[in-house]
Design a protein around this motif. Sequence first.
Motif, PDB file in Angstrom:
ATOM      1  N   TYR A 234     -10.101  -2.949 -10.615  1.00 47.25           N
ATOM      2  CA  TYR A 234      -8.712  -3.369 -10.412  1.00 47.25           C
ATOM      3  C   TYR A 234      -8.337  -3.074  -8.970  1.00 47.25           C
ATOM      4  CZ  TYR A 234      -8.562  -4.035 -15.374  1.00 47.25           C
ATOM      5  OH  TYR A 234      -8.809  -4.505 -16.638  1.00 47.25           O
ATOM      6  N   ALA A 235      -8.046  -4.120  -8.219  1.00 43.61           N
ATOM      7  CA  ALA A 235      -7.854  -3.992  -6.781  1.00 43.61           C
ATOM      8  C   ALA A 235      -6.379  -4.008  -6.399  1.00 43.61           C
ATOM      9  CB  ALA A 235      -8.578  -5.119  -6.051  1.00 43.61           C
ATOM     10  N   VAL A 236      -6.042  -3.168  -5.425  1.00 38.33           N
ATOM     11  CA  VAL A 236      -4.704  -3.167  -4.850  1.00 38.33           C
ATOM     12  C   VAL A 236      -4.814  -3.494  -3.366  1.00 38.33           C
ATOM     13  CG1 VAL A 236      -3.764  -1.554  -6.542  1.00 38.33           C
ATOM     14  CG2 VAL A 236      -4.666  -0.675  -4.415  1.00 38.33           C
ATOM     15  N   PHE A 237      -3.814  -4.192  -2.875  1.00 44.40           N
ATOM     16  CA  PHE A 237      -3.750  -4.593  -1.467  1.00 44.40           C
ATOM     17  C   PHE A 237      -2.724  -3.696  -0.791  1.00 44.40           C
ATOM     18  CE2 PHE A 237      -2.329  -7.639   1.905  1.00 44.40           C
ATOM     19  CZ  PHE A 237      -3.546  -7.705   2.565  1.00 44.40           C
ATOM     20  N   VAL A 238      -3.127  -3.083   0.310  1.00 41.59           N
ATOM     21  CA  VAL A 238      -2.268  -2.150   1.029  1.00 41.59           C
ATOM     22  C   VAL A 238      -1.987  -2.711   2.421  1.00 41.59           C
ATOM     23  CG1 VAL A 238      -2.003   0.227   1.827  1.00 41.59           C
ATOM     24  CG2 VAL A 238      -3.382  -0.245  -0.211  1.00 41.59           C
ATOM     25  N   THR A 239      -0.703  -2.795   2.779  1.00 42.77           N
ATOM     26  CA  THR A 239      -0.299  -3.272   4.102  1.00 42.77           C
ATOM     27  C   THR A 239       0.485  -2.174   4.817  1.00 42.77           C
ATOM     28  OG1 THR A 239       1.738  -4.228   3.221  1.00 42.77           O
ATOM     29  CG2 THR A 239      -0.190  -5.686   3.349  1.00 42.77           C
ATOM     30  N   GLY A 240       0.708  -2.377   6.101  1.00 45.31           N
ATOM     31  CA  GLY A 240       1.495  -1.429   6.888  1.00 45.31           C
ATOM     32  C   GLY A 240       0.712  -0.198   7.305  1.00 45.31           C
ATOM     33  N   ILE A 241      -0.597  -0.294   7.308  1.00 44.52           N
ATOM     34  CA  ILE A 241      -1.442   0.855   7.641  1.00 44.52           C
ATOM     35  C   ILE A 241      -1.428   1.096   9.142  1.00 44.52           C
ATOM     36  CG2 ILE A 241      -3.805   1.748   7.596  1.00 44.52           C
ATOM     37  CD1 ILE A 241      -4.192   0.066   5.026  1.00 44.52           C
TER      38      ILE A 241
ATOM     39  N   VAL B 150     -13.077   3.439  -6.414  1.00 42.82           N
ATOM     40  CA  VAL B 150     -14.506   3.133  -6.468  1.00 42.82           C
ATOM     41  C   VAL B 150     -14.992   2.354  -5.255  1.00 42.82           C
ATOM     42  CG1 VAL B 150     -14.673   3.274  -8.971  1.00 42.82           C
ATOM     43  CG2 VAL B 150     -14.121   1.096  -7.916  1.00 42.82           C
ATOM     44  N   ASN B 151     -14.077   1.717  -4.547  1.00 37.50           N
ATOM     45  CA  ASN B 151     -14.456   0.961  -3.356  1.00 37.50           C
ATOM     46  C   ASN B 151     -13.225   0.800  -2.481  1.00 37.50           C
ATOM     47  OD1 ASN B 151     -16.131  -0.465  -1.628  1.00 37.50           O
ATOM     48  ND2 ASN B 151     -15.822  -2.405  -2.669  1.00 37.50           N
ATOM     49  N   MET B 152     -13.459   0.744  -1.177  1.00 40.44           N
ATOM     50  CA  MET B 152     -12.350   0.588  -0.242  1.00 40.44           C
ATOM     51  C   MET B 152     -12.831  -0.200   0.967  1.00 40.44           C
ATOM     52  SD  MET B 152     -10.014   3.536   1.543  1.00 40.44           S
ATOM     53  CE  MET B 152     -11.411   4.595   1.634  1.00 40.44           C
ATOM     54  N   ALA B 153     -11.999  -1.127   1.408  1.00 38.20           N
ATOM     55  CA  ALA B 153     -12.304  -1.895   2.607  1.00 38.20           C
ATOM     56  C   ALA B 153     -11.092  -1.823   3.540  1.00 38.20           C
ATOM     57  CB  ALA B 153     -12.620  -3.344   2.260  1.00 38.20           C
ATOM     58  N   LEU B 154     -11.201  -0.978   4.555  1.00 35.33           N
ATOM     59  CA  LEU B 154     -10.178  -0.879   5.598  1.00 35.33           C
ATOM     60  C   LEU B 154     -10.639  -1.767   6.735  1.00 35.33           C
ATOM     61  CD1 LEU B 154      -7.662   0.370   6.933  1.00 35.33           C
ATOM     62  CD2 LEU B 154      -9.114   2.266   7.667  1.00 35.33           C
TER      63      LEU B 154
ATOM     64  N   THR C 133       5.934   4.228   0.583  1.00 40.62           N
ATOM     65  CA  THR C 133       5.832   5.615   1.038  1.00 40.62           C
ATOM     66  C   THR C 133       5.246   5.615   2.442  1.00 40.62           C
ATOM     67  OG1 THR C 133       3.626   5.944   0.104  1.00 40.62           O
ATOM     68  CG2 THR C 133       5.505   6.530  -1.296  1.00 40.62           C
ATOM     69  N   GLU C 134       5.366   6.736   3.099  1.00 40.10           N
ATOM     70  CA  GLU C 134       4.929   6.837   4.493  1.00 40.10           C
ATOM     71  C   GLU C 134       3.554   7.491   4.577  1.00 40.10           C
ATOM     72  OE1 GLU C 134       6.742   9.137   8.197  1.00 40.10           O
ATOM     73  OE2 GLU C 134       8.147   7.709   7.303  1.00 40.10           O
ATOM     74  N   LEU C 135       2.698   6.908   5.405  1.00 39.08           N
ATOM     75  CA  LEU C 135       1.389   7.478   5.709  1.00 39.08           C
ATOM     76  C   LEU C 135       1.179   7.367   7.213  1.00 39.08           C
ATOM     77  CD1 LEU C 135      -1.282   8.689   4.574  1.00 39.08           C
ATOM     78  CD2 LEU C 135      -2.154   6.348   4.530  1.00 39.08           C
ATOM     79  N   LEU C 136       0.985   8.487   7.851  1.00 32.72           N
ATOM     80  CA  LEU C 136       0.807   8.536   9.311  1.00 32.72           C
ATOM     81  C   LEU C 136       1.969   7.871  10.049  1.00 32.72           C
ATOM     82  CD1 LEU C 136      -3.016   7.732   9.533  1.00 32.72           C
ATOM     83  CD2 LEU C 136      -1.934   9.978   9.540  1.00 32.72           C
ATOM     84  N   GLY C 137       3.169   8.038   9.525  1.00 32.93           N
ATOM     85  CA  GLY C 137       4.361   7.539  10.200  1.00 32.93           C
ATOM     86  C   GLY C 137       4.697   6.082   9.962  1.00 32.93           C
ATOM     87  N   LYS C 138       3.942   5.391   9.107  1.00 33.06           N
ATOM     88  CA  LYS C 138       4.231   3.987   8.789  1.00 33.06           C
ATOM     89  C   LYS C 138       4.421   3.828   7.294  1.00 33.06           C
ATOM     90  CE  LYS C 138       3.034   0.527  10.940  1.00 33.06           C
ATOM     91  NZ  LYS C 138       2.419  -0.675  11.440  1.00 33.06           N
ATOM     92  N   VAL C 139       5.339   2.946   6.929  1.00 33.21           N
ATOM     93  CA  VAL C 139       5.635   2.702   5.515  1.00 33.21           C
ATOM     94  C   VAL C 139       4.631   1.688   4.959  1.00 33.21           C
ATOM     95  CG1 VAL C 139       7.354   1.881   3.869  1.00 33.21           C
ATOM     96  CG2 VAL C 139       8.064   3.234   5.850  1.00 33.21           C
ATOM     97  N   LEU C 140       4.008   2.069   3.846  1.00 31.68           N
ATOM     98  CA  LEU C 140       3.010   1.218   3.217  1.00 31.68           C
ATOM     99  C   LEU C 140       3.637   0.244   2.231  1.00 31.68           C
ATOM    100  CD1 LEU C 140       0.318   3.898   2.266  1.00 31.68           C
ATOM    101  CD2 LEU C 140       0.396   2.464   4.317  1.00 31.68           C
ATOM    102  N   GLY C 141       3.020  -0.892   2.122  1.00 31.73           N
ATOM    103  CA  GLY C 141       3.310  -1.833   1.052  1.00 31.73           C
ATOM    104  C   GLY C 141       2.072  -1.884   0.171  1.00 31.73           C
TER     105      GLY C 141
END
Length: 104
Positions: free
Chosen positions: A20-27, A47-51, A84-92
């Motif tokens: 089950y995949a989630v898409f993260v923006t604002g990194i 189980v897997n991550m693609a940055l 939420t904030e990660l490293l000073g940026k808000v994630l979507g």
Amino acid sequence: VNMALSSSRGGGMKSPSGTYAVFVTGIHEEAEDEDLFEAFSEYGNVVNMALNVDRRTGYAKGYALLEFSSRDEAAEAIEGMNETELLGKVLGVSWAFRNRPIKG
């Protein structure tokens, strides 16, 4: 109705790899795999991550795809990490794959 709850529970389907995949923006551009893994593994088994990283600069492009072993874990990650904030940026954070509406 909690919109975050309804949006995380109402979508999502298995990816072609069976996760089950989630898409993260604002990194943040200086984020690394470990930053995302640490933040998201609190919600389940990543189980897997693609940055995605710019080849020329080596900096993150601002988005990533994370895969969880269960739908519930992915839904919890969406609920817990969206806006939420990660490293000073808000994630979507949202589902990467959604169920298609049934045509009637």
